[in-house]
Design a protein around this motif. Structure first.
Motif, PDB file in Angstrom:
ATOM      1  N   ALA A   1      -9.651 -39.055 -74.712  1.00 31.42           N
ATOM      2  CA  ALA A   1      -9.858 -40.521 -75.502  1.00 31.42           C
ATOM      3  C   ALA A   1     -11.396 -40.875 -75.021  1.00 31.42           C
ATOM      4  N   GLY A   2     -11.861 -40.513 -73.845  1.00 30.19           N
ATOM      5  CA  GLY A   2     -13.220 -41.087 -73.660  1.00 30.19           C
ATOM      6  C   GLY A   2     -14.323 -40.665 -74.197  1.00 30.19           C
ATOM      7  N   LEU A   3     -13.826 -39.343 -74.825  1.00 31.36           N
ATOM      8  CA  LEU A   3     -14.938 -38.723 -76.077  1.00 31.36           C
ATOM      9  C   LEU A   3     -14.654 -39.338 -77.310  1.00 31.36           C
ATOM     10  N   GLY A   4     -13.499 -40.115 -77.552  1.00 29.56           N
ATOM     11  CA  GLY A   4     -13.248 -40.669 -78.820  1.00 29.56           C
ATOM     12  C   GLY A   4     -12.617 -39.611 -79.799  1.00 29.56           C
ATOM     13  N   LEU A   5     -11.958 -38.482 -78.956  1.00 30.12           N
ATOM     14  CA  LEU A   5     -11.033 -37.458 -79.834  1.00 30.12           C
ATOM     15  C   LEU A   5      -9.811 -37.601 -79.987  1.00 30.12           C
ATOM     16  N   ASP A   6      -9.335 -38.690 -79.481  1.00 29.05           N
ATOM     17  CA  ASP A   6      -7.885 -39.023 -79.602  1.00 29.05           C
ATOM     18  C   ASP A   6      -7.857 -40.504 -79.314  1.00 29.05           C
ATOM     19  N   ARG A   7      -7.627 -41.513 -80.438  1.00 28.64           N
ATOM     20  CA  ARG A   7      -7.531 -42.791 -80.527  1.00 28.64           C
ATOM     21  C   ARG A   7      -6.478 -43.251 -79.968  1.00 28.64           C
ATOM     22  N   ARG A   8      -5.416 -42.417 -80.055  1.00 29.72           N
ATOM     23  CA  ARG A   8      -3.849 -42.977 -79.852  1.00 29.72           C
ATOM     24  C   ARG A   8      -3.608 -42.998 -78.280  1.00 29.72           C
ATOM     25  N   ALA A   9      -4.602 -42.190 -77.290  1.00 29.58           N
ATOM     26  CA  ALA A   9      -4.415 -42.278 -76.129  1.00 29.58           C
ATOM     27  C   ALA A   9      -4.569 -43.552 -75.262  1.00 29.58           C
ATOM     28  N   THR A  10      -3.506 -44.091 -74.715  1.00 25.80           N
ATOM     29  CA  THR A  10      -3.490 -45.308 -73.835  1.00 25.80           C
ATOM     30  C   THR A  10      -3.083 -44.946 -72.620  1.00 25.80           C
ATOM     31  N   PRO A  11      -3.820 -45.638 -71.494  1.00 26.95           N
ATOM     32  CA  PRO A  11      -3.489 -45.512 -70.225  1.00 26.95           C
ATOM     33  C   PRO A  11      -1.815 -45.469 -69.907  1.00 26.95           C
ATOM     34  N   LYS A  12      -1.506 -44.657 -68.994  1.00 28.03           N
ATOM     35  CA  LYS A  12      -0.091 -44.777 -68.790  1.00 28.03           C
ATOM     36  C   LYS A  12       0.008 -45.725 -67.397  1.00 28.03           C
ATOM     37  N   ALA A  13       1.034 -46.392 -67.380  1.00 28.63           N
ATOM     38  CA  ALA A  13       1.627 -47.305 -66.222  1.00 28.63           C
ATOM     39  C   ALA A  13       1.599 -46.342 -65.218  1.00 28.63           C
ATOM     40  N   GLU A  14       1.641 -47.258 -64.024  1.00 35.32           N
ATOM     41  CA  GLU A  14       1.559 -46.495 -62.721  1.00 35.32           C
ATOM     42  C   GLU A  14       3.162 -46.095 -62.653  1.00 35.32           C
ATOM     43  N   SER A  15       3.175 -44.593 -62.353  1.00 37.20           N
ATOM     44  CA  SER A  15       4.485 -43.989 -62.014  1.00 37.20           C
ATOM     45  C   SER A  15       5.314 -44.290 -60.730  1.00 37.20           C
ATOM     46  N   MET A  16       6.587 -44.250 -60.471  1.00 32.31           N
ATOM     47  CA  MET A  16       6.863 -44.464 -59.302  1.00 32.31           C
ATOM     48  C   MET A  16       6.299 -43.641 -57.923  1.00 32.31           C
ATOM     49  N   VAL A  17       5.926 -42.389 -58.395  1.00 31.47           N
ATOM     50  CA  VAL A  17       5.618 -41.610 -57.398  1.00 31.47           C
ATOM     51  C   VAL A  17       4.148 -42.393 -56.801  1.00 31.47           C
ATOM     52  N   GLU A  18       3.487 -42.873 -57.794  1.00 25.81           N
ATOM     53  CA  GLU A  18       2.174 -43.368 -57.384  1.00 25.81           C
ATOM     54  C   GLU A  18       2.341 -44.538 -56.559  1.00 25.81           C
ATOM     55  N   ILE A  19       3.210 -45.346 -57.085  1.00 27.95           N
ATOM     56  CA  ILE A  19       3.628 -46.517 -56.362  1.00 27.95           C
ATOM     57  C   ILE A  19       4.161 -46.454 -54.859  1.00 27.95           C
ATOM     58  N   VAL A  20       4.857 -45.550 -54.681  1.00 28.48           N
ATOM     59  CA  VAL A  20       5.596 -45.070 -53.370  1.00 28.48           C
ATOM     60  C   VAL A  20       4.332 -44.703 -52.585  1.00 28.48           C
ATOM     61  N   THR A  21       3.366 -43.706 -53.305  1.00 26.27           N
ATOM     62  CA  THR A  21       2.398 -43.196 -52.253  1.00 26.27           C
ATOM     63  C   THR A  21       1.196 -43.743 -51.970  1.00 26.27           C
ATOM     64  N   ASN A  22       0.938 -44.918 -52.904  1.00 19.40           N
ATOM     65  CA  ASN A  22      -0.232 -45.725 -52.917  1.00 19.40           C
ATOM     66  C   ASN A  22      -0.067 -46.814 -51.704  1.00 19.40           C
ATOM     67  N   HIS A  23       1.143 -46.850 -51.416  1.00 17.94           N
ATOM     68  CA  HIS A  23       1.599 -48.122 -50.368  1.00 17.94           C
ATOM     69  C   HIS A  23       0.899 -47.727 -49.169  1.00 17.94           C
ATOM     70  N   VAL A  24       0.058 -48.437 -48.292  1.00 20.96           N
ATOM     71  CA  VAL A  24      -0.560 -48.216 -47.107  1.00 20.96           C
ATOM     72  C   VAL A  24       0.241 -49.423 -46.289  1.00 20.96           C
ATOM     73  N   PRO A  25       1.059 -48.890 -45.420  1.00 20.39           N
ATOM     74  CA  PRO A  25       1.893 -50.161 -44.486  1.00 20.39           C
ATOM     75  C   PRO A  25       0.515 -50.582 -43.668  1.00 20.39           C
ATOM     76  N   VAL A  26       0.747 -52.067 -43.599  1.00 23.30           N
ATOM     77  CA  VAL A  26      -0.164 -52.776 -42.614  1.00 23.30           C
ATOM     78  C   VAL A  26       0.164 -52.746 -41.261  1.00 23.30           C
ATOM     79  N   THR A  27      -0.690 -52.331 -40.369  1.00 25.48           N
ATOM     80  CA  THR A  27      -0.504 -52.081 -38.768  1.00 25.48           C
ATOM     81  C   THR A  27      -1.402 -53.045 -38.215  1.00 25.48           C
ATOM     82  N   LYS A  28      -1.039 -53.550 -37.210  1.00 25.17           N
ATOM     83  CA  LYS A  28      -1.765 -54.449 -36.355  1.00 25.17           C
ATOM     84  C   LYS A  28      -2.103 -53.561 -34.883  1.00 25.17           C
ATOM     85  N   PRO A  29      -3.342 -53.584 -34.894  1.00 23.80           N
ATOM     86  CA  PRO A  29      -4.001 -53.061 -33.582  1.00 23.80           C
ATOM     87  C   PRO A  29      -3.391 -53.527 -32.497  1.00 23.80           C
ATOM     88  N   VAL A  30      -3.044 -52.494 -31.499  1.00 25.11           N
ATOM     89  CA  VAL A  30      -2.288 -53.075 -30.073  1.00 25.11           C
ATOM     90  C   VAL A  30      -3.360 -52.920 -29.147  1.00 25.11           C
TER      91      VAL A  30
END
Length: 200
Positions: A155-184
């Motif tokens: 798509a970046g090279l203009g070879l596929d005009r139909r290519a659209t970015p995919k929405a974030e998958s559930m795997v990405e949503i679960v693994t991108n989560h970084v829990p907020v921890t307070k320093p002790v």
């Protein structure tokens, strides 16, 4: 020549309508907060664990064990992400159920002595044991990171005009989560050896 121009215009209009529809779908889907989807997935995991497995009567023990088991499901999701298999909600849910069902069967038959040890080893082996099927599923649903990368390059090279970015998958949503921890307490003071290592 005019006929060929009409055909080209028709194809271009069709491609434009498809691109607009894809964009609208992504915007609508993008309106669902990833944090909300992650929280919903976590609730679903806990409900599925409660329904599929047998739990201790003691509430405190049950809650602790439930939290540990839910964390192991997150480990499984991280394994999927590590292999580039970005399954979405339905696919991921099916794999979680497929992983948990045999554990529940063995547990109800009384074949499990140390439940959590058995649970952890079963969940951690699941991705490797079902690698071919998981890879085929990811490719079939367009959620294989390698295939997505190639599509993005085209798509970046203009070879596929139909290519659209995919929405974030559930795997990405679960693994991108970084829990907020307070320093002790107060931060440790670094010694000279730590400073040397940080420079390497």
């Amino acid at each position: 020549m005019n006929v060929f121009q009409n055909i080209a215009d028709h194809r271009e209009d069709h491609a434009q309508r498809e691109a607009e529809a894809d964009d609208r779908w992504l915007r609508e889907r993008g309106g669902i907060d990833p944090e909300e989807r992650r929280a919903s997935f976590n609730r679903w995991v806990k409900a599925t664990l409660l329904k599929t497995l047998t739990w201790p009567e003691d509430r405190a023990r049950r809650e602790k064990l439930l939290g540990q088991c839910a964390a192991e499901i997150t480990v499984m999701v991280r394994q999927l992400r590590g292999r580039g298999w970005l399954l979405d909600g339905a696919g991921l849910a099916q794999e979680v159920k497929s992983c948990l069902d045999p554990i529940g069967v063995y547990q109800r038959k009384g074949k499990v002595d140390d439940f959590f040890a058995y649970f952890r080893s079963s969940v951690r082996r699941y991705v490797g044991a079902h690698a071919e099927d998981l890879q085929a599923l990811a490719r079939r649903t367009g959620r294989d990171e390698g295939a997505q990368s190639m599509a993005a390059v085209m798509a970046g090279l203009g070879l596929d005009r139909r290519a659209t970015p995919k929405a974030e998958s559930m795997v990405e949503i679960v693994t991108n989560h970084v829990p907020v921890t307070k320093p002790v307490g107060r931060p440790k003071k670094a010694n000279a050896g730590d400073q040397t290592m940080s420079l390497l």
